[in-house]
Design a protein around this motif. Structure first.
Motif, PDB file in Angstrom:
ATOM      1  N   GLY A   1      -6.586   6.091   0.261  1.00  0.00           N
ATOM      2  CA  GLY A   1      -5.891   5.158   1.154  1.00  0.00           C
ATOM      3  C   GLY A   1      -6.801   4.165   1.853  1.00  0.00           C
ATOM      4  O   GLY A   1      -6.344   3.418   2.698  1.00  0.00           O
ATOM      5  N   LEU A   2      -8.058   4.138   1.486  1.00  0.00           N
ATOM      6  CA  LEU A   2      -8.959   3.216   2.170  1.00  0.00           C
ATOM      7  C   LEU A   2      -9.935   2.538   1.199  1.00  0.00           C
ATOM      8  O   LEU A   2     -10.718   3.206   0.524  1.00  0.00           O
ATOM      9  CB  LEU A   2      -9.756   3.975   3.235  1.00  0.00           C
ATOM     10  CG  LEU A   2     -10.419   3.095   4.278  1.00  0.00           C
ATOM     11  CD1 LEU A   2      -9.378   2.411   5.176  1.00  0.00           C
ATOM     12  CD2 LEU A   2     -11.362   3.932   5.141  1.00  0.00           C
ATOM     13  N   LEU A   3      -9.849   1.209   1.152  1.00  0.00           N
ATOM     14  CA  LEU A   3     -10.806   0.467   0.315  1.00  0.00           C
ATOM     15  C   LEU A   3     -11.867  -0.226   1.176  1.00  0.00           C
ATOM     16  O   LEU A   3     -12.899  -0.653   0.669  1.00  0.00           O
ATOM     17  CB  LEU A   3     -10.071  -0.579  -0.538  1.00  0.00           C
ATOM     18  CG  LEU A   3      -9.344  -0.039  -1.777  1.00  0.00           C
ATOM     19  CD1 LEU A   3      -8.510  -1.144  -2.434  1.00  0.00           C
ATOM     20  CD2 LEU A   3     -10.314   0.551  -2.797  1.00  0.00           C
ATOM     21  N   ALA A   4     -11.579  -0.338   2.471  1.00  0.00           N
ATOM     22  CA  ALA A   4     -12.513  -1.055   3.352  1.00  0.00           C
ATOM     23  C   ALA A   4     -13.906  -0.422   3.285  1.00  0.00           C
ATOM     24  O   ALA A   4     -14.054   0.799   3.381  1.00  0.00           O
ATOM     25  CB  ALA A   4     -11.989  -1.029   4.786  1.00  0.00           C
ATOM     26  N   GLY A   5     -14.893  -1.279   3.041  1.00  0.00           N
ATOM     27  CA  GLY A   5     -16.279  -0.812   2.994  1.00  0.00           C
ATOM     28  C   GLY A   5     -16.680  -0.198   1.664  1.00  0.00           C
ATOM     29  O   GLY A   5     -17.847   0.097   1.428  1.00  0.00           O
ATOM     30  N   ARG A   6     -15.715   0.002   0.783  1.00  0.00           N
ATOM     31  CA  ARG A   6     -16.049   0.592  -0.522  1.00  0.00           C
ATOM     32  C   ARG A   6     -16.469  -0.501  -1.499  1.00  0.00           C
ATOM     33  O   ARG A   6     -15.939  -1.606  -1.454  1.00  0.00           O
ATOM     34  CB  ARG A   6     -14.847   1.333  -1.090  1.00  0.00           C
ATOM     35  CG  ARG A   6     -14.642   2.680  -0.467  1.00  0.00           C
ATOM     36  CD  ARG A   6     -13.830   3.535  -1.433  1.00  0.00           C
ATOM     37  NE  ARG A   6     -14.090   4.930  -1.239  1.00  0.00           N
ATOM     38  CZ  ARG A   6     -13.536   5.658  -0.274  1.00  0.00           C
ATOM     39  NH1 ARG A   6     -12.719   5.101   0.592  1.00  0.00           N
ATOM     40  NH2 ARG A   6     -13.807   6.944  -0.170  1.00  0.00           N
TER      41      ARG A   6
END
Ligand code: UGA
Length: 473
Positions: free
Chosen positions: A338-343
């Motif tokens: 659920g998290l793409l930020a920073g990836r």
């Protein structure tokens, strides 16, 4: 590309109905105006079947390049065919429009018909060329056939005819004629599609034009379909729209398959076994791109709207396509917890499809835009299209992403140390990567939006493989 049996001989030696008729006619010089994808591919094909071909383009560099037998863009086998056509002397490029028009008996207009901002089709390149040809026709004593090859709305042939008649003072059907002859060339397969067309569709209003086009296509395989101009123009739009509808339908079912633990690929394979439906264009993916489907579907819808006819099926195909890139990024986001930020995401494949360096309307653009919007860092790779993709970036990104976007020389470099990979284009090179390359992903996660890499390789690499259209059973 190997020559098929019977190909490459002069047109007048050809057997078969078109060849036999052509034998009674004096040979034609075929003129091709506009040396882009269509113009170059058709020049090569006419020359391949033994015709005398003269090309012309307004861009000096393009004339010079093609005149030397050098393909201005990548498409498998094109460079070889073009260079042999030029070497054989069957294909040459005129240095100016005057000599081009003087030498050509038939002028195929292969000019761009881009989208306007409201989706309607911009036919001004054709119209301006018609004005210029009209001027030249005024001084000409021979009958000329002008053929609209560019994809253009029903009624364009008539419009071009009016412009040429007005400018030249000559009589359509007597001193000159205008015909339609749409192309069905797919990029990545230009040479084969040009040499072995599924059908040759022409739209003519007089017998002489039809006879001349039969002669121009003497030696080509495939059925010859003669229709009135507006019907021929409509064939092209309907063909692209129906193909795009099939793609969007597969993408729509892919979303359902993901939810219910099914796999859209074997499903569509079985659906396509019905000969009434056919297997082609049922491969789910990131959505259709390229210079044709998005533009032509919008053009068809806009034209029909002007005619007061809604086209809800075509409209729906466009709508599904608009949301498909977001759907692909949703898959990546969900698989990443659920998290793409920073990836860091390795986006593999930037061309709109494999075997071309064309990035027009490539789905890699909206996918990249969506990844950035969700805070990801993106590494980009493509074996052929990286430079053209880079050139197109400012047009689609409202703000400069700075170091959040980085181009990589090799797929291995893109994968090494990235969190996950997203495969947008099915280049052979990606399918051939060994498990060791994929192992380098920090999160050991691959999103395959093209179904192009082997799940067994992923298993061997210990990578979690999320494929478009495939749910967890
Ligand atoms: C298309 C038509 O296929 C040609 O017949 C036509 O002449 C050409 O447009 C044109 O109007 O000039 P092209 O755009 O080069 O050719 O490429 P396609 O192979 O048709 O692919 C179009 C898009 O649909 C690509 O993004 C491709 O990846 C996608 N697609 C195609 C799928 O996602 N799934 C499929 O099963 C098939």
């Amino acid at each position: 590309m190997p020559r098929a049996k019977g190909q490459g001989r002069p047109a007048r030696e050809k057997a078969g109905a078109r060849g036999a008729e052509a034998a009674r006619e004096p040979p034609l010089t075929l003129g091709v105006s506009g040396l882009g994808f269509v113009g170059v591919a058709m020049s090569v094909a006419f020359a391949h079947y033994g015709h005398d071909v003269v090309g012309y383009d307004v861009v000096d560099r393009r004339r010079e390049e093609v005149g030397r037998g050098h393909a201005p863009f990548f498409d498998p086998g094109l460079e070889e065919e073009l260079s042999s056509a030029v070497k054989s002397g069957r294909l040459r490029v005129a240095k100016d429009r005057e000599s081009f028009f003087r030498d050509a008996d038939v002028v195929f207009l292969c000019l761009p018909t881009p989208s306007r901002s409201d989706g309607s089709v911009e036919t001004s390149f054709l119209e301006e060329e018609a004005l210029r040809l009209g001027k030249l026709l005024r001084r000409s004593r021979s009958w000329k056939l002008i053929v609209v090859k560019s994809t253009s709305p029903p009624g364009t042939v008539r419009k071009i005819e009016r412009i040429i008649a007005g400018e030249s003072g000559k009589k359509p059907g007597e001193d000159f004629s205008v015909a339609s002859n749409p192309e069905f060339l797919a990029e990545g397969n230009l040479v084969r599609d040009a040499l072995e067309p599924s059908r040759i569709v022409v739209g003519t209003s007089d017998e002489r034009s039809e006879r001349t086009l039969r002669q121009a296509y003497s030696g080509f395989p495939g059925p010859f379909v003669a229709l009135p101009p507006t019907s021929s123009e409509l064939v092209k739009y309907s063909s692209n729209a129906l193909l795009a509808v099939k793609v969007s339908f597969a993408n729509e079912i892919a979303r359902l398959a993901e939810k219910v633990g099914s796999d859209v690929y074997p499903v569509m394979e079985a659906v396509g076994m019905d000969p009434r439906l056919g297997k082609a264009f049922l491969r789910a993916g990131p959505g259709f791109g390229g210079s044709c489907f998005p533009k032509d579907l919008k053009g068809l819808v806009a034209f029909a709207r002007q005619m007061g006819v809604p086209l809800p099926v075509t409209d729906a195909a466009l709508n599904v396509n608009e949301t498909q890139a977001r759907h692909v990024v949703d898959l990546a986001e969900t698989a990443s917890g659920g998290l793409l930020a920073g990836r860091e995401v390795a986006l593999l494949g930037l061309a709109f499809k494999r075997d071309t360096d064309d990035v027009r309307e490539s789905r890699a653009y909206p996918i990249l835009g969506e990844l950035l919007k969700r805070g990801a860092l993106v590494r980009l790779h493509d074996p052929k299209a990286a430079e053209s993709f880079r050139a197109g970036l400012p047009k689609i990104l409202s703000v400069d992403p700075g170091p959040r976007v980085r181009f990589c020389e090799t797929p291995e470099e893109a994968l090494r140390g990235a969190n996950l990979a997203l495969v947008q284009c099915d280049w052979e090179e990606y399918a051939a990567l060994p498990p060791s390359a994929w192992k380098e992903l920090k999160d050991r996660l691959v999103i395959d939006a093209r179904r192009s890499v082997d799940p067994a390789t992923m298993r061997r690499a210990g990578v979690r493989y999320v494929a478009i259209g495939k749910g967890e059973p």
